[in-house]
Enzyme design. Structure first.
Site, PDB file in Angstrom:
ATOM      1  N   GLY A  20     -10.150  -2.988   3.925  1.00 40.46           N
ATOM      2  CA  GLY A  20      -9.158  -2.851   5.004  1.00 40.46           C
ATOM      3  C   GLY A  20      -9.151  -1.455   5.592  1.00 40.46           C
ATOM      4  O   GLY A  20     -10.129  -0.699   5.492  1.00 40.46           O
ATOM      5  N   ASP A  21      -8.031  -1.124   6.193  1.00 40.41           N
ATOM      6  CA  ASP A  21      -7.892   0.161   6.889  1.00 40.41           C
ATOM      7  C   ASP A  21      -7.662   1.338   5.946  1.00 40.41           C
ATOM      8  O   ASP A  21      -7.955   2.482   6.293  1.00 40.41           O
ATOM      9  CB  ASP A  21      -6.687   0.096   7.827  1.00 40.41           C
ATOM     10  N   THR A  49       0.298   0.964   6.949  1.00 43.15           N
ATOM     11  CA  THR A  49       0.263  -0.104   5.960  1.00 43.15           C
ATOM     12  C   THR A  49       0.426  -1.416   6.714  1.00 43.15           C
ATOM     13  O   THR A  49       0.942  -1.441   7.824  1.00 43.15           O
ATOM     14  CB  THR A  49       1.358   0.090   4.882  1.00 43.15           C
ATOM     15  N   GLY A  50      -0.029  -2.486   6.104  1.00 39.42           N
ATOM     16  CA  GLY A  50       0.053  -3.776   6.776  1.00 39.42           C
ATOM     17  C   GLY A  50      -1.322  -4.377   6.955  1.00 39.42           C
ATOM     18  O   GLY A  50      -2.260  -4.033   6.233  1.00 39.42           O
ATOM     19  N   ARG A  78     -14.263  -7.563   1.077  1.00 36.64           N
ATOM     20  CA  ARG A  78     -13.435  -7.163   2.229  1.00 36.64           C
ATOM     21  C   ARG A  78     -12.830  -5.767   1.992  1.00 36.64           C
ATOM     22  O   ARG A  78     -12.325  -5.444   0.918  1.00 36.64           O
ATOM     23  CB  ARG A  78     -12.318  -8.193   2.417  1.00 36.64           C
ATOM     24  N   THR A 106       0.827  -1.216   0.000  1.00 32.65           N
ATOM     25  CA  THR A 106       0.000   0.000   0.000  1.00 32.65           C
ATOM     26  C   THR A 106       0.859   1.263   0.000  1.00 32.65           C
ATOM     27  O   THR A 106       1.840   1.337   0.745  1.00 32.65           O
ATOM     28  CB  THR A 106      -0.847   0.007   1.293  1.00 32.65           C
ATOM     29  N   GLY A 108      -4.657  -4.658   7.682  1.00 28.82           N
ATOM     30  CA  GLY A 108      -5.640  -3.607   7.928  1.00 28.82           C
ATOM     31  C   GLY A 108      -6.555  -3.878   9.099  1.00 28.82           C
ATOM     32  O   GLY A 108      -6.961  -2.954   9.813  1.00 28.82           O
TER      33      GLY A 108
HETATM   34  C1  SD4 Z   1      -5.193  -3.526   3.833  1.00 30.47           C
HETATM   35  N1  SD4 Z   1      -3.505  -2.141   4.806  1.00 30.47           N
HETATM   36  O1  SD4 Z   1      -6.027  -3.611   2.942  1.00 30.47           O
HETATM   37  C2  SD4 Z   1      -3.961  -2.698   3.557  1.00 30.47           C
HETATM   38  C3  SD4 Z   1      -2.988  -3.549   2.862  1.00 30.47           C
HETATM   39  C4  SD4 Z   1      -1.587  -3.231   3.128  1.00 30.47           C
HETATM   40  O2  SD4 Z   1       0.453  -4.023   3.540  1.00 30.47           O
HETATM   41  O3  SD4 Z   1      -1.190  -2.144   3.461  1.00 30.47           O
HETATM   42  N2  SD4 Z   1      -0.774  -4.194   3.085  1.00 30.47           N
HETATM   43  O4  SD4 Z   1      -5.302  -4.110   4.912  1.00 30.47           O
END
Ligand code: SD4
Length: 334
Positions: free
Chosen positions: A224-225, A245-246, A222, A194, A248
């Protein structure tokens, strides 16, 4: 969404009037103080500055160049992140992003500006530049968030073009993944992911954008954040901004970006605030080693910070014409 200060207009009796006018002068003093602080901050600030998650060199350079030309923070951030939305080699953002488990590429994005205004789109198909679309939600509708087909139809009404976001190579990788019977969404721990970007323009105003295709092979629908204001991105122009990021789901449970801005409001540096926000997650989740969370943050003086769970996360910083890739400190040391 504009911030408003209300001075309570109680009935102006003799005593009330005295209290009222002292409140007023107190308020004037504090607004003078804020003005002086802002001028001092602007003098100290080596703006413009652009930072973004991961090693997205070209995207951050683009934002930096736009800022250097005098473009405002929000438009510079959108121009920056669009570079990755258009990059079909990036399999986690925009066109070329990994699909959900059923083969649909669905994108999430949000933007937030220095007035505290924001826009967001979730689960959008067939539109590449979703951060720019999120800005249109902010400026052209009375809403903050549009989802799915509604967001897509709105995009066409705004002149965006339809595109097939599933590239041949993303399709091939997804088809490989389908062969494994076990359902597990994938997340990069040390790879490009992201893109969240924070910019401070030459006036010292802060804005940001966050855009993603989300977890690879997520369940249909789905979200995410990344498009959730306060989770994937938050800006308070008086204080600073943060993006995440990560995984979510974990960021949403702790409203990570809002938390970081509030921690900075209470005196933490961007670095300390990012660390504390990551530790809110690691303290409560015994499975934290199974996923990555990373935050970057900037404050009103242009100090930046970052923290993540696993080694491998880097971020970009553009300042004074220099665009550098910085390794983030991390929680898991071994
Ligand atoms: C999510 N945070 O959709 C995003 C994806 C992402 O590292 O950042 N991945 O959850």
């Amino acid at each position: 969404m504009k911030r408003r200060d209300f001075i309570k207009n109680a009935s102006l009796t003799g005593v009330g009037l005295t209290v009222g006018s002292s409140l007023l002068s107190c308020n004037e003093n504090s607004s003078e103080k804020t003005k002086t602080n802002t001028i001092m901050a602007l003098n100290d600030l080596k703006a413009p500055i652009a930072i973004c998650t991961w090693g997205f060199v070209s995207a951050n350079a683009k934002a930096g160049e736009e800022l250097s030309k005098g473009i405002k923070a929000l438009d510079a951030a959108i121009a920056g992140v669009s570079v990755e939305e258009d990059n079909i080699k990036n399999t986690t953002v925009g066109k070329g992003g990994a699909p959900d488990r059923e083969g649909n590429v669905t994108l999430d994005a949000c933007v937030m500006d220095s007035n505290g205004d924001c826009g967001s789109v979730v689960c959008v198909e067939n539109i590449t530049n979703v951060a720019a679309l999120a800005k249109r939600v902010m400026t052209e509708t009375p809403h903050v968030m549009l989802a799915g087909s509604g967001a897509e139809e709105f995009a066409y009404s705004q002149g965006f073009e339809s595109d097939n976001l599933l590239t041949d190579s993303s399709k091939k990788v997804w088809e490989e993944w389908l062969k494994s019977p076990e359902y597990k969404p994938l997340i990069n721990i040390e790879n490009h992911d992201t893109i969240g970007m924070l910019c401070i323009d030459k006036d010292g105003d802060i804005a940001g954008a966050c855009t993603t295709s989300g977890l690879s092979y997520k369940m249909k629908g789905r979200v995410g954040d990344s498009p959730i204001i306060g989770s994937g991105l938050f800006i308070d122009n008086d204080i600073g901004g943060a993006v995440g990021t990560g995984m979510g789901e974990e960021i949403m449970k702790t409203v990570g970006s809002f938390l970081i801005v509030e921690l900075m409001r209470n005196g933490m540096s961007p670095q300390q605030a990012c660390k504390e926000a990551v530790q809110r997650i690691t303290r409560k989740n015994s499975h934290f080693k199974d996923f990555q969370i990373a935050y970057i943050a900037i404050n009103k003086s242009g100090d930046v910070g970052s923290y993540c769970i696993h080694k491998g996360f880097t971020y970009m910083k553009y300042q004074n014409g220099k665009n550098e890739n910085i390794h983030s400190d991390h929680y898991v040391k071994s």
